[in-house]
Structure formats: structure tokens, C-alpha cells
Design a protein around this motif. Structure first.
Motif, PDB file in Angstrom:
ATOM      1  N   GLY A  27       0.252  -1.220   0.252  1.00  0.00           N
ATOM      2  CA  GLY A  27       0.413   0.125   0.196  1.00  0.00           C
ATOM      3  C   GLY A  27       0.643   1.308  -0.283  1.00  0.00           C
ATOM      4  O   GLY A  27       0.030   2.480  -0.030  1.00  0.00           O
ATOM      5  N   SER A  46       0.801   2.096  -4.040  1.00  0.00           N
ATOM      6  CA  SER A  46      -0.346   1.391  -3.975  1.00  0.00           C
ATOM      7  C   SER A  46       0.534   0.186  -3.946  1.00  0.00           C
ATOM      8  O   SER A  46       0.176  -1.169  -5.235  1.00  0.00           O
ATOM      9  CB  SER A  46      -1.871   1.482  -5.255  1.00  0.00           C
ATOM     10  N   LYS A  88       2.269  -3.681  -3.943  1.00  0.00           N
ATOM     11  CA  LYS A  88       1.720  -5.066  -3.487  1.00  0.00           C
ATOM     12  C   LYS A  88       3.279  -5.179  -3.865  1.00  0.00           C
ATOM     13  O   LYS A  88       4.428  -5.578  -4.037  1.00  0.00           O
ATOM     14  CB  LYS A  88       1.482  -5.628  -4.597  1.00  0.00           C
TER      15      LYS A  88
END
Length: 126
Positions: free
Chosen positions: A15, A86, A88
Motif C-alpha cells: 500500500g 499502492s 503490492k
């Protein structure tokens, strides 16, 4: 001799965000003629193209990073950037920048690029 030096990698939680930089040891004019890209390779996996930008500034992204990563090219600073948001766990890899002054047919395939950096590690923990 063209040298590309990546920086900005590190460890981040899922995130989070990182911005990678790739400084090129060329003149501003030469840099402006380059098409450039970011590639990554995770352990045990093949290298994959992440994002690329042509000498006219048109970007191309892998489906896996669309909407999360942004590539940009600063001709005045002779630096390529990759803003990664974002993040991952599957983004974990060694990231490399690449450049060429010739025509790029397939922007996300490495075979068209002549110059490569040494890489910077990105680790995303879930």
C-alpha cells in the motif's frame, strides 16, 4: 559510454509508495532523444517490462501496474523516474532502467534497449 544509475529502491509495506530515479551520464540533448524503460526481475522469474516512455513522451505500461505506476522523463535533469503507488508484495523485484537512441518497436521488451543500469531493489512486505 552511457551510464545509467538507479536509486530510490527500498523496503516498504504493501500500500506504500516509492519513487525510483535513473540518472543518465549524457548531455541533455542526447537524453531527449532516448526512449527509456523500467524493467524488473524477481528471483526465479523472467525479466518483465514495467513501463516505458518514448522520446516524444508517450508512456506504455504493463497491465499489472496500470493506474499505480507513473513513468516520467526529465530531459533537463537527464533523469528518468518511476513513481510507484499502492505497492503490492508481487511488485518485489530488482528494478532496472534501460535506454536506447534507436527505434523501439516493443517498448516493454528489453531487446530494443542498448544501455542498462545496475538495478535497485524494491521489497514490498504484506
Amino acid at each position: 559510454q552511457v551510464q545509467l544509475q538507479e536509486s530510490g529502491g527500498g523496503s516498504v509495506q504493501a500500500g506504500g509508495s516509492l519513487r525510483l530515479s535513473c540518472a543518465a551520464s549524457v548531455t541533455r540533448y542526447t537524453f531527449s532523444t532516448f526512449s527509456m524503460g523500467w524493467f524488473r526481475q524477481a528471483p526465479g522469474k523472467e525479466r518483465e517490462g514495467v513501463a516505458a516512455i518514448g522520446n516524444h513522451g508517450s508512456p506504455t505500461y504493463a497491465d499489472s501496474v496500470k493506474g499505480r505506476f507513473t513513468i516520467s522523463k526529465d530531459n533537463a535533469e537527464t533523469t528518468l523516474y518511476l513513481q510507484m503507488n499502492s505497492l503490492k508484495a508481487e511488485d518485489t523485484a530488482m528494478y532496472y532502467c534501460a535506454a536506447t537512441g534507436t527505434v523501439v518497436v516493443w517498448p516493454l521488451e528489453g531487446r530494443d534497449y542498448h544501455y542498462w543500469g545496475q538495478g535497485t531493489q524494491v521489497t514490498v512486505s504484506s
